[in-house]
Scaffold this motif. Structure first.
Motif, PDB file in Angstrom:
ATOM      1  N   VAL A  50      -6.695   3.409  -4.081  1.00 53.09           N
ATOM      2  CA  VAL A  50      -7.585   2.766  -3.100  1.00 53.09           C
ATOM      3  C   VAL A  50      -6.987   2.910  -1.695  1.00 53.09           C
ATOM      4  N   HIS A  51      -5.702   2.658  -1.571  1.00 54.31           N
ATOM      5  CA  HIS A  51      -5.077   2.788  -0.247  1.00 54.31           C
ATOM      6  C   HIS A  51      -5.143   4.238   0.247  1.00 54.31           C
ATOM      7  N   GLN A  52      -4.896   5.184  -0.654  1.00 58.90           N
ATOM      8  CA  GLN A  52      -4.916   6.591  -0.217  1.00 58.90           C
ATOM      9  C   GLN A  52      -6.315   7.012   0.210  1.00 58.90           C
ATOM     10  N   GLY A 119       6.599  -2.557   3.267  1.00 58.59           N
ATOM     11  CA  GLY A 119       5.361  -1.927   3.753  1.00 58.59           C
ATOM     12  C   GLY A 119       4.350  -2.957   4.222  1.00 58.59           C
ATOM     13  N   SER A 120       3.596  -2.597   5.266  1.00 56.71           N
ATOM     14  CA  SER A 120       2.546  -3.474   5.778  1.00 56.71           C
ATOM     15  C   SER A 120       1.363  -2.606   6.183  1.00 56.71           C
ATOM     16  N   GLY A 121       0.154  -3.106   5.921  1.00 59.98           N
ATOM     17  CA  GLY A 121      -1.058  -2.392   6.345  1.00 59.98           C
ATOM     18  C   GLY A 121      -1.061  -2.163   7.846  1.00 59.98           C
ATOM     19  N   GLN A 122      -0.264  -2.965   8.582  1.00 63.51           N
ATOM     20  CA  GLN A 122      -0.231  -2.782  10.033  1.00 63.51           C
ATOM     21  C   GLN A 122       0.461  -1.479  10.416  1.00 63.51           C
ATOM     22  N   GLU A 123       1.093  -0.842   9.427  1.00 61.87           N
ATOM     23  CA  GLU A 123       1.737   0.456   9.686  1.00 61.87           C
ATOM     24  C   GLU A 123       0.796   1.608   9.343  1.00 61.87           C
ATOM     25  N   GLY A 126      -3.959   5.534   9.956  1.00 63.37           N
ATOM     26  CA  GLY A 126      -5.400   5.593  10.215  1.00 63.37           C
ATOM     27  C   GLY A 126      -5.874   4.379  10.983  1.00 63.37           C
ATOM     28  N   PHE A 127      -5.417   3.188  10.571  1.00 66.42           N
ATOM     29  CA  PHE A 127      -5.892   1.959  11.200  1.00 66.42           C
ATOM     30  C   PHE A 127      -5.349   1.824  12.628  1.00 66.42           C
ATOM     31  N   LYS A 128      -4.071   2.177  12.803  1.00 61.91           N
ATOM     32  CA  LYS A 128      -3.491   2.080  14.153  1.00 61.91           C
ATOM     33  C   LYS A 128      -4.273   2.991  15.120  1.00 61.91           C
ATOM     34  N   PHE A 183     -14.760  -5.263   8.216  1.00 60.91           N
ATOM     35  CA  PHE A 183     -13.675  -4.723   7.382  1.00 60.91           C
ATOM     36  C   PHE A 183     -12.495  -5.686   7.398  1.00 60.91           C
ATOM     37  N   ARG A 184     -12.139  -6.160   8.597  1.00 60.15           N
ATOM     38  CA  ARG A 184     -10.970  -7.041   8.693  1.00 60.15           C
ATOM     39  C   ARG A 184     -11.217  -8.370   7.992  1.00 60.15           C
ATOM     40  N   TRP A 185     -12.429  -8.926   8.116  1.00 60.83           N
ATOM     41  CA  TRP A 185     -12.711 -10.198   7.433  1.00 60.83           C
ATOM     42  C   TRP A 185     -12.729  -9.997   5.927  1.00 60.83           C
ATOM     43  N   HIS A 186     -13.308  -8.898   5.486  1.00 61.83           N
ATOM     44  CA  HIS A 186     -13.382  -8.633   4.055  1.00 61.83           C
ATOM     45  C   HIS A 186     -11.966  -8.485   3.476  1.00 61.83           C
ATOM     46  N   HIS A 187     -11.103  -7.825   4.239  1.00 63.65           N
ATOM     47  CA  HIS A 187      -9.711  -7.651   3.830  1.00 63.65           C
ATOM     48  C   HIS A 187      -9.018  -9.012   3.726  1.00 63.65           C
ATOM     49  N   ILE A 188      -9.381  -9.925   4.639  1.00 61.50           N
ATOM     50  CA  ILE A 188      -8.800 -11.271   4.584  1.00 61.50           C
ATOM     51  C   ILE A 188      -9.221 -11.970   3.280  1.00 61.50           C
ATOM     52  N   ARG A 193      -7.939 -13.673  -2.403  1.00 61.29           N
ATOM     53  CA  ARG A 193      -8.061 -13.495  -3.853  1.00 61.29           C
ATOM     54  C   ARG A 193      -6.743 -13.070  -4.506  1.00 61.29           C
ATOM     55  N   SER A 194      -5.893 -12.358  -3.744  1.00 60.48           N
ATOM     56  CA  SER A 194      -4.698 -11.802  -4.389  1.00 60.48           C
ATOM     57  C   SER A 194      -3.427 -12.598  -4.117  1.00 60.48           C
ATOM     58  N   ILE A 195      -3.023 -12.750  -2.839  1.00 58.73           N
ATOM     59  CA  ILE A 195      -1.770 -13.492  -2.601  1.00 58.73           C
ATOM     60  C   ILE A 195      -2.012 -14.869  -1.986  1.00 58.73           C
ATOM     61  N   GLY A 204       7.453 -10.968   6.233  1.00 54.12           N
ATOM     62  CA  GLY A 204       7.853 -12.352   6.435  1.00 54.12           C
ATOM     63  C   GLY A 204       6.961 -13.099   7.417  1.00 54.12           C
ATOM     64  N   ARG A 205       5.874 -12.423   7.908  1.00 55.47           N
ATOM     65  CA  ARG A 205       4.990 -13.110   8.861  1.00 55.47           C
ATOM     66  C   ARG A 205       3.929 -13.881   8.081  1.00 55.47           C
ATOM     67  N   SER A 206       3.355 -14.913   8.715  1.00 53.73           N
ATOM     68  CA  SER A 206       2.278 -15.640   8.045  1.00 53.73           C
ATOM     69  C   SER A 206       1.030 -14.757   8.060  1.00 53.73           C
ATOM     70  N   VAL A 207       0.369 -14.656   6.901  1.00 54.14           N
ATOM     71  CA  VAL A 207      -0.809 -13.784   6.869  1.00 54.14           C
ATOM     72  C   VAL A 207      -1.978 -14.375   7.663  1.00 54.14           C
ATOM     73  N   ASP A 208      -1.857 -15.665   8.042  1.00 53.48           N
ATOM     74  CA  ASP A 208      -2.898 -16.266   8.893  1.00 53.48           C
ATOM     75  C   ASP A 208      -3.081 -15.497  10.197  1.00 53.48           C
TER      76      ASP A 208
HETATM   77  C1  HEM Z   1      -4.374  -6.750  -2.764  1.00 54.70           C
HETATM   78  C2  HEM Z   1      -4.475  -5.933  -1.755  1.00 54.70           C
HETATM   79  C3  HEM Z   1      -3.946  -6.182  -0.404  1.00 54.70           C
HETATM   80  C4  HEM Z   1      -3.156  -7.189   0.055  1.00 54.70           C
HETATM   81  C5  HEM Z   1      -2.546  -8.351  -0.706  1.00 54.70           C
HETATM   82  C6  HEM Z   1      -2.947  -6.941   1.455  1.00 54.70           C
HETATM   83  C7  HEM Z   1      -2.171  -7.732   2.265  1.00 54.70           C
HETATM   84  C8  HEM Z   1      -1.978  -7.555   3.596  1.00 54.70           C
HETATM   85  C9  HEM Z   1      -1.139  -8.378   4.436  1.00 54.70           C
HETATM   86  C10 HEM Z   1      -0.325  -9.560   3.958  1.00 54.70           C
HETATM   87  C11 HEM Z   1      -1.215  -7.901   5.683  1.00 54.70           C
HETATM   88  C12 HEM Z   1      -0.456  -8.445   6.933  1.00 54.70           C
HETATM   89  C13 HEM Z   1       0.783  -7.618   7.059  1.00 54.70           C
HETATM   90  C14 HEM Z   1       1.784  -8.069   8.099  1.00 54.70           C
HETATM   91  O1  HEM Z   1       1.671  -9.138   8.697  1.00 54.70           O
HETATM   92  O2  HEM Z   1       2.722  -7.266   8.311  1.00 54.70           O
HETATM   93  C15 HEM Z   1      -2.106  -6.767   5.661  1.00 54.70           C
HETATM   94  C16 HEM Z   1      -2.453  -6.016   6.750  1.00 54.70           C
HETATM   95  C17 HEM Z   1      -3.275  -4.923   6.681  1.00 54.70           C
HETATM   96  N1  HEM Z   1      -3.763  -4.325   5.534  1.00 54.70           N
HETATM   97 FE1  HEM Z   1      -3.730  -5.086   3.682  1.00 54.70          FE
HETATM   98  N2  HEM Z   1      -3.631  -5.840   1.842  1.00 54.70           N
HETATM   99  C18 HEM Z   1      -4.248  -5.328   0.727  1.00 54.70           C
HETATM  100  C19 HEM Z   1      -5.025  -4.195   0.649  1.00 54.70           C
HETATM  101  C20 HEM Z   1      -5.305  -3.366   1.708  1.00 54.70           C
HETATM  102  C21 HEM Z   1      -6.098  -2.166   1.639  1.00 54.70           C
HETATM  103  C22 HEM Z   1      -6.758  -1.567   0.400  1.00 54.70           C
HETATM  104  C23 HEM Z   1      -6.135  -1.665   2.873  1.00 54.70           C
HETATM  105  C24 HEM Z   1      -6.849  -0.413   3.217  1.00 54.70           C
HETATM  106  C25 HEM Z   1      -6.881   0.154   4.358  1.00 54.70           C
HETATM  107  C26 HEM Z   1      -5.367  -2.538   3.739  1.00 54.70           C
HETATM  108  C27 HEM Z   1      -5.167  -2.373   5.091  1.00 54.70           C
HETATM  109  C28 HEM Z   1      -4.513  -3.258   5.912  1.00 54.70           C
HETATM  110  C29 HEM Z   1      -4.525  -3.153   7.343  1.00 54.70           C
HETATM  111  C30 HEM Z   1      -5.246  -2.090   8.149  1.00 54.70           C
HETATM  112  C31 HEM Z   1      -3.759  -4.195   7.827  1.00 54.70           C
HETATM  113  C32 HEM Z   1      -3.550  -4.553   9.297  1.00 54.70           C
HETATM  114  C33 HEM Z   1      -4.765  -5.378   9.669  1.00 54.70           C
HETATM  115  C34 HEM Z   1      -4.821  -5.978  11.042  1.00 54.70           C
HETATM  116  O3  HEM Z   1      -3.871  -5.862  11.827  1.00 54.70           O
HETATM  117  O4  HEM Z   1      -5.860  -6.622  11.337  1.00 54.70           O
HETATM  118  N3  HEM Z   1      -4.880  -3.567   2.997  1.00 54.70           N
HETATM  119  N4  HEM Z   1      -2.546  -6.569   4.385  1.00 54.70           N
END
Ligand code: HEM
Length: 251
Positions: A50-52, A119-123, A126-128, A183-188, A193-195, A204-208
């Motif tokens: 899914v991530h890829q 690892g963090s999605g903030q890295e 594509g999103f950056k 997309f961002r709200w749905h991800h929240i 649902r997961s953590i 170590g940052r608050s996901v809020d």
């Molecule tokens: C169970 C699945 C997932 C969990 C638990 C999760 C969790 C998180 C968390 C905790 C962060 C904040 C990271 C931080 O503060 O450093 C984050 C950020 C992010 N994640 Fe996920 N994530 C998941 C799935 C995904 C997927 C599938 C994508 C696909 C693109 C994704 C994209 C991102 C992005 C783009 C951010 C940065 C968002 C922003 O700055 O608004 N995540 N994720």
């Protein structure tokens, strides 16, 4: 009797022997995931894929945004709206695909989480790139569709509204902005649902903190013009009007 997994795994490795495989580079593509024997549990393959796939959609999205920018500068409203339509479909797909991960149990995700290092999605590359490229469409829109005819967002939407090129392009842009926020709200909600919100991220940052990012607007003027119009309309017709059901009816 159980299916022998070995030949199935072998078939799914891909060999680049046929033209189809060569063109799609199946050998490399199917080697981008952990090998079946290395997965920490049955949910990890889905998590990685899914991530890829999301990164691939963002690659296409960013490439398309560059083309949108070029067509905008050239004042080509038709191409701009077609390509922005593609961008909007792409973000919709990205949103839908997040749902796959809601089929993963919170407990099994804890095992997968151990595999992710810091690892963090903030890295996400594509999103950056998206959050940097998205807002750059605005000056191109102003230069091509507003300034040459000395127009403003307000004139496009209200005072000389004509449902013209500037309006159609602006609507495609606000849809893109809306889809990105969704997309961002749905991800929240996926995190809920997961953590769980209120937990700490792998950094170590608050996901809020993600809620702040989810409020980011790429094209605030397109949102604000609606507020301006509605408030002025309220000023003209009265903020609270008599009920249409006759006097004394609840409003
Ligand atoms: C169970 C699945 C997932 C969990 C638990 C999760 C969790 C998180 C968390 C905790 C962060 C904040 C990271 C931080 O503060 O450093 C984050 C950020 C992010 N994640 Fe996920 N994530 C998941 C799935 C995904 C997927 C599938 C994508 C696909 C693109 C994704 C994209 C991102 C992005 C783009 C951010 C940065 C968002 C922003 O700055 O608004 N995540 N994720």
């Amino acid at each position: 009797m159980k299916i022998d997994r070995k030949p199935v795994y072998e078939a799914l490795r891909g060999r680049n022997s046929k033209d189809y495989e060569i063109y799609l580079n199946c050998e490399k593509l199917l080697a981008c995931q952990k090998d079946f024997d290395e997965l920490c549990n049955e949910d990890e393959l889905q998590f990685q894929i899914v991530h890829q796939v999301e990164e691939l959609w963002m690659k296409l999205l960013n490439y398309t945004l560059l083309n949108v920018h070029d067509y905008m500068i050239a004042g080509n409203a038709h191409r701009t709206t077609t390509l922005l339509g593609r961008c909007n479909q792409l973000v919709r797909l990205m949103i839908q695909q997040l749902d796959l991960l809601e089929t993963m149990s919170p407990r099994e995700y804890q095992q997968i989480r151990l595999q992710l290092g810091n690892g963090s999605g903030q890295e996400s590359p594509g999103f950056k790139t998206l959050v940097s490229l998205g807002p750059r469409l605005w000056p191109a829109f102003e230069d091509a569709f507003l300034k040459p005819e000395k127009r403003t967002v307000r004139s496009v939407y209200d005072t000389d509204y004509a449902h013209d090129d500037a309006y159609v392009v602006a609507e495609a842009m606000i849809e893109f902005d809306e889809q990105m926020q969704l997309f961002r709200w749905h991800h929240i909600f996926l995190i809920h649902r997961s953590i769980g919100m209120g937990s700490a991220s792998l950094k170590g940052r608050s996901v809020d903190l993600l809620q702040k990012g989810a409020k980011q607007r790429f094209y605030p003027a397109l949102w604000d013009v609606r507020v301006e119009m509605t408030n002025e309309w309220g000023g003209e017709y009265g903020k609270v009007r008599p009920s249409i059901g006759g006097e004394g009816e609840a409003g």
